[in-house]
Design a protein around this motif. Structure first.
Motif, PDB file in Angstrom:
ATOM      1  N   ASN A   1       2.219   9.391  -6.240  1.00 58.65           N
ATOM      2  CA  ASN A   1       2.554  10.732  -5.748  1.00 58.65           C
ATOM      3  C   ASN A   1       1.741  11.194  -4.551  1.00 58.65           C
ATOM      4  O   ASN A   1       1.576  12.388  -4.336  1.00 58.65           O
ATOM      5  CB  ASN A   1       2.446  11.774  -6.873  1.00 58.65           C
ATOM      6  CG  ASN A   1       3.608  11.712  -7.798  1.00 58.65           C
ATOM      7  OD1 ASN A   1       4.755  11.787  -7.367  1.00 58.65           O
ATOM      8  ND2 ASN A   1       3.340  11.539  -9.072  1.00 58.65           N
ATOM      9  N   ARG A   2       1.241  10.264  -3.768  1.00 55.01           N
ATOM     10  CA  ARG A   2       0.560  10.665  -2.537  1.00 55.01           C
ATOM     11  C   ARG A   2       1.584  10.849  -1.415  1.00 55.01           C
ATOM     12  O   ARG A   2       1.350  11.603  -0.476  1.00 55.01           O
ATOM     13  CB  ARG A   2      -0.493   9.638  -2.164  1.00 55.01           C
ATOM     14  CG  ARG A   2      -1.656   9.653  -3.143  1.00 55.01           C
ATOM     15  CD  ARG A   2      -2.794   8.773  -2.700  1.00 55.01           C
ATOM     16  NE  ARG A   2      -3.861   8.837  -3.674  1.00 55.01           N
ATOM     17  CZ  ARG A   2      -4.013   7.981  -4.674  1.00 55.01           C
ATOM     18  NH1 ARG A   2      -3.149   7.005  -4.846  1.00 55.01           N
ATOM     19  NH2 ARG A   2      -5.015   8.102  -5.513  1.00 55.01           N
ATOM     20  N   VAL A   3       2.710  10.131  -1.537  1.00 55.95           N
ATOM     21  CA  VAL A   3       3.837  10.219  -0.599  1.00 55.95           C
ATOM     22  C   VAL A   3       5.102  10.181  -1.450  1.00 55.95           C
ATOM     23  O   VAL A   3       5.154   9.477  -2.451  1.00 55.95           O
ATOM     24  CB  VAL A   3       3.825   9.024   0.387  1.00 55.95           C
ATOM     25  CG1 VAL A   3       5.009   9.071   1.327  1.00 55.95           C
ATOM     26  CG2 VAL A   3       2.518   8.970   1.158  1.00 55.95           C
TER      27      VAL A   3
ATOM     28  N   ALA B   1       0.836  -1.203   0.000  1.00 52.71           N
ATOM     29  CA  ALA B   1       0.000   0.000   0.000  1.00 52.71           C
ATOM     30  C   ALA B   1       0.875   1.258   0.000  1.00 52.71           C
ATOM     31  O   ALA B   1       0.577   2.233  -0.703  1.00 52.71           O
ATOM     32  CB  ALA B   1      -0.935  -0.003   1.201  1.00 52.71           C
ATOM     33  N   ALA B   2       1.961   1.219   0.772  1.00 53.91           N
ATOM     34  CA  ALA B   2       2.883   2.359   0.805  1.00 53.91           C
ATOM     35  C   ALA B   2       3.538   2.553  -0.557  1.00 53.91           C
ATOM     36  O   ALA B   2       3.692   3.691  -1.028  1.00 53.91           O
ATOM     37  CB  ALA B   2       3.945   2.149   1.878  1.00 53.91           C
ATOM     38  N   LEU B   3       3.914   1.460  -1.208  1.00 52.99           N
ATOM     39  CA  LEU B   3       4.505   1.561  -2.548  1.00 52.99           C
ATOM     40  C   LEU B   3       3.521   2.196  -3.517  1.00 52.99           C
ATOM     41  O   LEU B   3       3.891   3.087  -4.279  1.00 52.99           O
ATOM     42  CB  LEU B   3       4.932   0.181  -3.051  1.00 52.99           C
ATOM     43  CG  LEU B   3       5.501   0.138  -4.466  1.00 52.99           C
ATOM     44  CD1 LEU B   3       6.763   0.990  -4.584  1.00 52.99           C
ATOM     45  CD2 LEU B   3       5.769  -1.295  -4.898  1.00 52.99           C
ATOM     46  N   THR B   4       2.280   1.768  -3.474  1.00 57.66           N
ATOM     47  CA  THR B   4       1.259   2.332  -4.356  1.00 57.66           C
ATOM     48  C   THR B   4       1.088   3.829  -4.106  1.00 57.66           C
ATOM     49  O   THR B   4       0.986   4.610  -5.056  1.00 57.66           O
ATOM     50  CB  THR B   4      -0.083   1.598  -4.172  1.00 57.66           C
ATOM     51  OG1 THR B   4       0.108   0.224  -4.508  1.00 57.66           O
ATOM     52  CG2 THR B   4      -1.173   2.193  -5.044  1.00 57.66           C
ATOM     53  N   ARG B   5       1.070   4.243  -2.851  1.00 59.66           N
ATOM     54  CA  ARG B   5       0.950   5.675  -2.533  1.00 59.66           C
ATOM     55  C   ARG B   5       2.127   6.456  -3.102  1.00 59.66           C
ATOM     56  O   ARG B   5       1.966   7.561  -3.618  1.00 59.66           O
ATOM     57  CB  ARG B   5       0.846   5.883  -1.028  1.00 59.66           C
ATOM     58  CG  ARG B   5      -0.503   5.502  -0.450  1.00 59.66           C
ATOM     59  CD  ARG B   5      -0.679   5.984   0.983  1.00 59.66           C
ATOM     60  NE  ARG B   5       0.277   5.378   1.902  1.00 59.66           N
ATOM     61  CZ  ARG B   5       0.093   4.229   2.538  1.00 59.66           C
ATOM     62  NH1 ARG B   5      -1.015   3.550   2.350  1.00 59.66           N
ATOM     63  NH2 ARG B   5       1.010   3.763   3.357  1.00 59.66           N
ATOM     64  N   LYS B   6       3.314   5.884  -3.035  1.00 55.01           N
ATOM     65  CA  LYS B   6       4.503   6.568  -3.550  1.00 55.01           C
ATOM     66  C   LYS B   6       4.489   6.633  -5.078  1.00 55.01           C
ATOM     67  O   LYS B   6       4.810   7.664  -5.662  1.00 55.01           O
ATOM     68  CB  LYS B   6       5.775   5.884  -3.026  1.00 55.01           C
ATOM     69  CG  LYS B   6       5.954   6.096  -1.531  1.00 55.01           C
ATOM     70  CD  LYS B   6       7.128   5.327  -0.970  1.00 55.01           C
ATOM     71  CE  LYS B   6       7.190   5.476   0.529  1.00 55.01           C
ATOM     72  NZ  LYS B   6       8.365   6.178   0.989  1.00 55.01           N
ATOM     73  N   ILE B   7       4.102   5.539  -5.714  1.00 53.83           N
ATOM     74  CA  ILE B   7       4.025   5.521  -7.178  1.00 53.83           C
ATOM     75  C   ILE B   7       3.032   6.571  -7.666  1.00 53.83           C
ATOM     76  O   ILE B   7       3.260   7.238  -8.669  1.00 53.83           O
ATOM     77  CB  ILE B   7       3.634   4.119  -7.688  1.00 53.83           C
ATOM     78  CG1 ILE B   7       4.774   3.132  -7.469  1.00 53.83           C
ATOM     79  CG2 ILE B   7       3.248   4.157  -9.179  1.00 53.83           C
ATOM     80  CD1 ILE B   7       4.410   1.677  -7.738  1.00 53.83           C
TER      81      ILE B   7
END
Length: 72
Positions: A38-40, A30-36
């Protein structure tokens, strides 16, 4: 900002799954998806590891993927 389109293309071309990539980065999927998406923002160490995993050796490509001013 990360150019989401370019990064997703490189991930798909690599054949690696998000779960494998996330594990190598020490984060959850989930963190990877957020980074991909541009949420994080990616940390510098994560960018370095992703470049190794995805075979991004050209500095210009790294800049285009991870330090884009405008993203698709």
């Amino acid at each position: 900002m990360t150019n989401t389109t370019l990064l997703k293309e490189r991930i798909q071309e690599s054949g690696l799954r998000h779960g494998f990539i996330a594990k190598k980065l020490g984060i959850g999927t989930a963190a990877l998806t957020r980074k991909i998406n541009n949420r994080v923002e990616f940390k510098a160490s994560e960018i370095k590891a992703l470049c190794v995993l995805l075979g991004i050796t050209d500095p210009a490509e790294r800049e285009a993927v991870f330090f884009a001013e405008k993203v698709a």
